[in-house]
Write a protein that holds these residues in place. Structure first.
Motif, PDB file in Angstrom:
ATOM      1  N   VAL A  35       6.230  -1.232  -4.485  1.00 35.61           N
ATOM      2  CA  VAL A  35       5.486  -0.205  -5.219  1.00 35.61           C
ATOM      3  C   VAL A  35       4.190  -0.824  -5.715  1.00 35.61           C
ATOM      4  CG1 VAL A  35       5.547   1.489  -7.074  1.00 35.61           C
ATOM      5  CG2 VAL A  35       7.671   0.841  -5.920  1.00 35.61           C
ATOM      6  N   ASP A  36       3.081  -0.432  -5.085  1.00 43.52           N
ATOM      7  CA  ASP A  36       1.785  -1.015  -5.443  1.00 43.52           C
ATOM      8  C   ASP A  36       0.731   0.034  -5.761  1.00 43.52           C
ATOM      9  OD1 ASP A  36       1.442  -0.051  -2.898  1.00 43.52           O
ATOM     10  OD2 ASP A  36       0.896  -1.973  -1.996  1.00 43.52           O
ATOM     11  N   ASP A  37       1.121   1.293  -5.785  1.00 48.56           N
ATOM     12  CA  ASP A  37       0.185   2.355  -6.151  1.00 48.56           C
ATOM     13  C   ASP A  37       0.152   2.493  -7.669  1.00 48.56           C
ATOM     14  OD1 ASP A  37      -0.007   5.549  -6.831  1.00 48.56           O
ATOM     15  OD2 ASP A  37      -1.400   4.903  -5.255  1.00 48.56           O
ATOM     16  N   PRO A  38      -1.006   2.308  -8.310  1.00 43.93           N
ATOM     17  CA  PRO A  38      -1.054   2.324  -9.780  1.00 43.93           C
ATOM     18  C   PRO A  38      -0.566   3.636 -10.395  1.00 43.93           C
ATOM     19  CG  PRO A  38      -3.067   1.374  -8.884  1.00 43.93           C
ATOM     20  CD  PRO A  38      -2.311   1.934  -7.724  1.00 43.93           C
ATOM     21  N   ASP A  39      -0.910   4.765  -9.794  1.00 45.08           N
ATOM     22  CA  ASP A  39      -0.487   6.044 -10.348  1.00 45.08           C
ATOM     23  C   ASP A  39       1.035   6.206 -10.257  1.00 45.08           C
ATOM     24  OD1 ASP A  39      -3.076   6.725 -10.993  1.00 45.08           O
ATOM     25  OD2 ASP A  39      -3.423   7.830  -9.115  1.00 45.08           O
ATOM     26  N   THR A  40       1.607   5.753  -9.123  1.00 46.57           N
ATOM     27  CA  THR A  40       3.060   5.830  -8.965  1.00 46.57           C
ATOM     28  C   THR A  40       3.760   4.932  -9.973  1.00 46.57           C
ATOM     29  OG1 THR A  40       2.832   6.317  -6.609  1.00 46.57           O
ATOM     30  CG2 THR A  40       4.970   5.532  -7.362  1.00 46.57           C
ATOM     31  N   LEU A  41       3.260   3.710 -10.140  1.00 47.32           N
ATOM     32  CA  LEU A  41       3.852   2.806 -11.125  1.00 47.32           C
ATOM     33  C   LEU A  41       3.829   3.425 -12.516  1.00 47.32           C
ATOM     34  CD1 LEU A  41       2.582  -0.774 -10.181  1.00 47.32           C
ATOM     35  CD2 LEU A  41       4.965  -0.027 -10.370  1.00 47.32           C
ATOM     36  N   ALA A  42       2.703   3.989 -12.890  1.00 44.12           N
ATOM     37  CA  ALA A  42       2.600   4.622 -14.208  1.00 44.12           C
ATOM     38  C   ALA A  42       3.603   5.765 -14.343  1.00 44.12           C
ATOM     39  CB  ALA A  42       1.178   5.120 -14.444  1.00 44.12           C
ATOM     40  N   GLY A  43       3.751   6.558 -13.282  1.00 45.31           N
ATOM     41  CA  GLY A  43       4.698   7.666 -13.317  1.00 45.31           C
ATOM     42  C   GLY A  43       6.135   7.195 -13.454  1.00 45.31           C
ATOM     43  N   ILE A  44       6.474   6.124 -12.740  1.00 44.61           N
ATOM     44  CA  ILE A  44       7.837   5.596 -12.828  1.00 44.61           C
ATOM     45  C   ILE A  44       8.120   5.107 -14.241  1.00 44.61           C
ATOM     46  CG2 ILE A  44       9.354   3.741 -12.043  1.00 44.61           C
ATOM     47  CD1 ILE A  44       7.907   3.955  -9.296  1.00 44.61           C
ATOM     48  N   PHE A  45       7.203   4.328 -14.798  1.00 46.69           N
ATOM     49  CA  PHE A  45       7.418   3.791 -16.144  1.00 46.69           C
ATOM     50  C   PHE A  45       7.413   4.902 -17.198  1.00 46.69           C
ATOM     51  CE2 PHE A  45       6.882  -0.226 -14.137  1.00 46.69           C
ATOM     52  CZ  PHE A  45       7.336  -1.197 -15.027  1.00 46.69           C
TER      53      PHE A  45
END
Length: 448
Positions: A158-168
């Protein structure tokens, strides 16, 4: 299910060591006390003063099923686990197919039923395109959500910043992370390949999977967790440098408040260092890499001072043949569940940890961190998941290894304690010499 009475035991539980008897009935601990009398038909086990511990809850294993059963599966690896005093395991999602949906998650539970000798839980995985599956995950179905913030197999980096933010932001369970910065690793690997080709010396692994790559990624995970108020557990800390990022103190304080950001290390980081690559080569190649002796010493101290909250294995078997490929094709990971508990007890013998601290890191803390229901403690009413320890030395032989890969990085190592017996859900699963009975593992429940 016959009742069992264990007498004359030295119980280690919740910061104490004390002499007591323990009765098992209907798979659970019915009573803990002194002078318990045997009932008609009850099996009596005389512990003769030996230590009785709650079984280890290993929150980080790769049992390879589905998709890679040629090197491991739930039956073989859980067999090795109970022989090592591990009574519950939490398996990682980077299988084939990866565990990225509720249906695949449930399929893994179905595979384990009736085959796993230890209790089992399975993580949901994260990818760049399964945020909806994470958002809608039933928190009672998984111990947590695994985010690979470093290199991984398949579609799980997982290296997409928006996806990481959404997961967290939206994870309904604790997030657990593998933290290494992939661009840094790739750039360093390219330099070493330019010099050595494919056959890079194994001792270069901690330079390629560098401490800088670990620190950068761990900082990112902690920043995201603090921004979104996430319960975050950072796996397999391998460097002294990362320790300053975490807050020391008990996992659960005197007021019952639990840390929201926690750290874990693994048994191989406490027993090996860079000097061991000369002897073991790719057999100890793992991600993150085993690093310096100074890192090993700092990690042990961090366990003792409650900077690190959990000790696990990251059990990740590969075949002997795979491990003897040139560096770029030799996979990372090593089999550890069978000897992790006795390896941890060596730290007690060496005066680095107490018995109570080992039990806290291996059993209590994983149960507390992941809200495991009625496991991980010696308490009346809890499931009887137990390990009896005999302080008799033995030397690890390849012929004794029960993992399907049939080798261990500890071959030739003499440990000063052995697992004399393991009970899973009140049933004897290991008698000190062999596996006993049918698989007794149950699906873990989470009290959330």
């Amino acid at each position: 299910m016959p009742d069992t009475l264990i007498v004359n035991a030295r119980l280690v539980n919740e910061g104490r060591e004390f002499d007591a008897d323990l009765r098992i009935s209907q798979g659970r601990i019915e009573a803990i006390g002194s002078g318990l009398s045997a009932r008609d038909g009850e099996t009596v086990v005389d512990a003769n003063g030996r230590r009785l511990l709650p079984g280890m809850i290993d929150d980080q294993v790769h049992f390879r099923e589905p998709g890679m059963e040629y090197k491991a599966d739930m039956a073989t690896e859980s067999t090795a686990a109970v022989a090592g005093g591990v009574t519950s395991f939490m398996d990682m999602p980077n299988t084939s197919p990866p565990t990225l949906s509720a249906d695949v998650l449930e399929n893994k539970y179905q595979r384990a039923a009736g085959r796993a000798r230890a209790n089992y839980g399975f993580y949901m995985g994260a990818s760049n395109d399964n945020l909806e599956a994470i958002r809608t995950l039933d928190p009672l179905t998984a111990p947590g959500i695994k985010v690979f913030m470093g290199a991984s197999t398949g579609n799980m980096l997982v290296d997409d910043p928006d996806t990481l933010a959404g997961i967290f932001r939206e994870a309904p369970t604790p997030i657990i992370t593998h933290c290494e910065d992939t661009p840094m690793i790739d750039a360093t690997l390219a330099k070493y390949r330019a010099e050595y080709g494919d056959d890079i010396p194994a001792a270069c692994h901690p330079d390629i999977r560098s401490r800088e790559a670990c620190v950068k990624s761990t900082r990112l995970a902690l920043d995201l967790a603090r921004t979104h108020g996430t319960r975050l557990h950072v796996l397999h800390i391998s460097t002294a440098d990362e320790l300053a990022l975490f807050t020391p103190g008990p996992l659960v304080d005197a007021n019952g408040v639990r840390k929201r950001i926690t750290a874990e290390t693994c048994i191989h980081f406490l027993r090996f260092d860079r000097s061991d690559y000369a002897r073991l080569g790719h057999l100890i190649k793992c991600n993150p890499a085993i690093k310096e002796a100074s890192d090993r010493e700092a990690l042990i101290d961090a366990l003792a001072s409650d900077v690190i909250d959990v000790l696990a294995t990251d059990h990740a078997p590969h075949t002997w043949e795979e491990k003897h490929n040139p560096y770029v094709r030799a996979p990372s990971g090593l089999p550890l569940v069978q000897y992790a508990l006795v390896a941890a007890l060596e730290l007690v013998r060496e005066g680095r940890l107490s018995n109570a601290q080992v039990v806290q890191k291996l059993a209590h803390a994983p149960a507390q961190l992941f809200d495991v229901k009625q496991r991980g403690f010696l308490r009346e009413g809890y499931w009887a998941d137990l390990a009896l320890i005999d302080d008799t030395p033995f030397t690890v032989q390849r012929s004794d290894v029960l993992s399907k890969c049939a080798w261990s990085p500890f071959e030739g190592t003499t440990f000063h304690s052995r697992i004399a017996a393991t009970w899973v859900n009140g049933q004897l699963a290991w008698d000190g010499d062999r596996i006993v009975g049918e698989p007794q593992g149950r699906r873990m429940e989470f009290d959330r």
